[in-house]
Design a protein around this motif. Structure first.
Motif, short mmCIF file in Angstrom:
data_model
loop_
_atom_site.label_atom_id
_atom_site.label_comp_id
_atom_site.label_asym_id
_atom_site.label_seq_id
_atom_site.Cartn_x
_atom_site.Cartn_y
_atom_site.Cartn_z
N VAL A 98 20.68 67.28 90.70
CA VAL A 98 21.50 66.15 91.09
C VAL A 98 20.98 65.64 92.43
CG1 VAL A 98 23.82 65.38 91.62
CG2 VAL A 98 23.47 67.12 89.88
N GLN A 99 20.75 64.35 92.49
CA GLN A 99 20.24 63.75 93.73
C GLN A 99 21.38 63.23 94.59
OE1 GLN A 99 17.59 60.76 92.32
NE2 GLN A 99 15.92 62.19 92.01
N ASN A 100 21.13 63.16 95.89
CA ASN A 100 22.06 62.58 96.85
C ASN A 100 23.41 63.28 96.90
OD1 ASN A 100 20.13 60.65 97.57
ND2 ASN A 100 20.77 59.34 95.89
N VAL A 101 23.43 64.57 96.69
CA VAL A 101 24.65 65.35 96.82
C VAL A 101 24.56 66.12 98.12
CG1 VAL A 101 26.09 67.17 95.83
CG2 VAL A 101 24.94 65.54 94.33
N SER A 102 25.47 65.85 99.03
CA SER A 102 25.41 66.50 100.33
C SER A 102 26.66 67.32 100.64
CB SER A 102 25.19 65.46 101.43
OG SER A 102 26.27 64.55 101.45
N SER A 103 27.64 67.29 99.74
CA SER A 103 28.89 68.02 99.96
C SER A 103 29.18 68.95 98.80
CB SER A 103 30.06 67.05 100.10
OG SER A 103 29.90 66.22 101.21
N ILE A 104 29.85 70.05 99.12
CA ILE A 104 30.27 70.99 98.09
C ILE A 104 31.64 71.55 98.46
CG2 ILE A 104 29.11 72.94 99.17
CD1 ILE A 104 28.52 74.00 96.34
N ALA A 105 32.48 71.71 97.44
CA ALA A 105 33.79 72.34 97.61
C ALA A 105 33.74 73.70 96.93
CB ALA A 105 34.87 71.47 97.00
N LEU A 162 20.53 77.69 101.76
CA LEU A 162 19.59 77.47 100.67
C LEU A 162 19.81 76.16 99.94
CD1 LEU A 162 19.52 81.08 99.15
CD2 LEU A 162 17.98 80.08 100.84
N GLY A 163 21.05 75.74 99.87
CA GLY A 163 21.37 74.52 99.12
C GLY A 163 21.20 73.25 99.93
N GLY A 164 21.20 73.37 101.24
CA GLY A 164 21.01 72.20 102.08
C GLY A 164 22.21 71.27 102.14
N PHE A 165 23.38 71.78 101.80
CA PHE A 165 24.58 70.94 101.85
C PHE A 165 25.00 70.71 103.30
CE2 PHE A 165 24.83 72.75 97.60
CZ PHE A 165 25.11 71.61 96.85
#
Length: 87
Positions: free
Chosen positions: A1-8, A31-34
């Motif tokens: 998935v591109q342009n994903v910068s947030s994670i819950a 590792l995920g770069g979030f």
């Protein structure tokens, strides 16, 4: 998935074992770069999974935009203030 910068992050028993959510958060950051990692047990440490998860999702979605807005507002405010008030 591109342009994903947030994670819950919300685990079923995260209120009892917040270390598990925090471990996932470290992996997501390193590792995920979030840029935005929202951990339900830190935001809303209650038993109900749906409430914790909803809070984490809203935080993950809104925090980057709010942070950017406040930074832009502050930069204009301080620039204007510096011109008018000698330090």
């Amino acid at each position: 998935v591109q342009n994903v910068s947030s994670i819950a992050i919300a685990l079923a028993h995260g209120y009892l074992f917040p270390d598990h959510e925090n471990a996932i958060a470290r992996v997501a950051t390193e590792l995920g770069g979030f840029a935005q990692v929202s951990v339900s047990s830190s935001l809303n440490p209650m038993i109900k999974l749906s409430s914790r998860a909803a809070t984490a999702v809203v935080d993950a979605y809104l925090s980057p935009g709010i942070r950017e807005y406040i930074a832009r507002f502050y930069s204009h405010f301080t620039a204007d203030l510096a011109e008018r008030v000698p330090v």
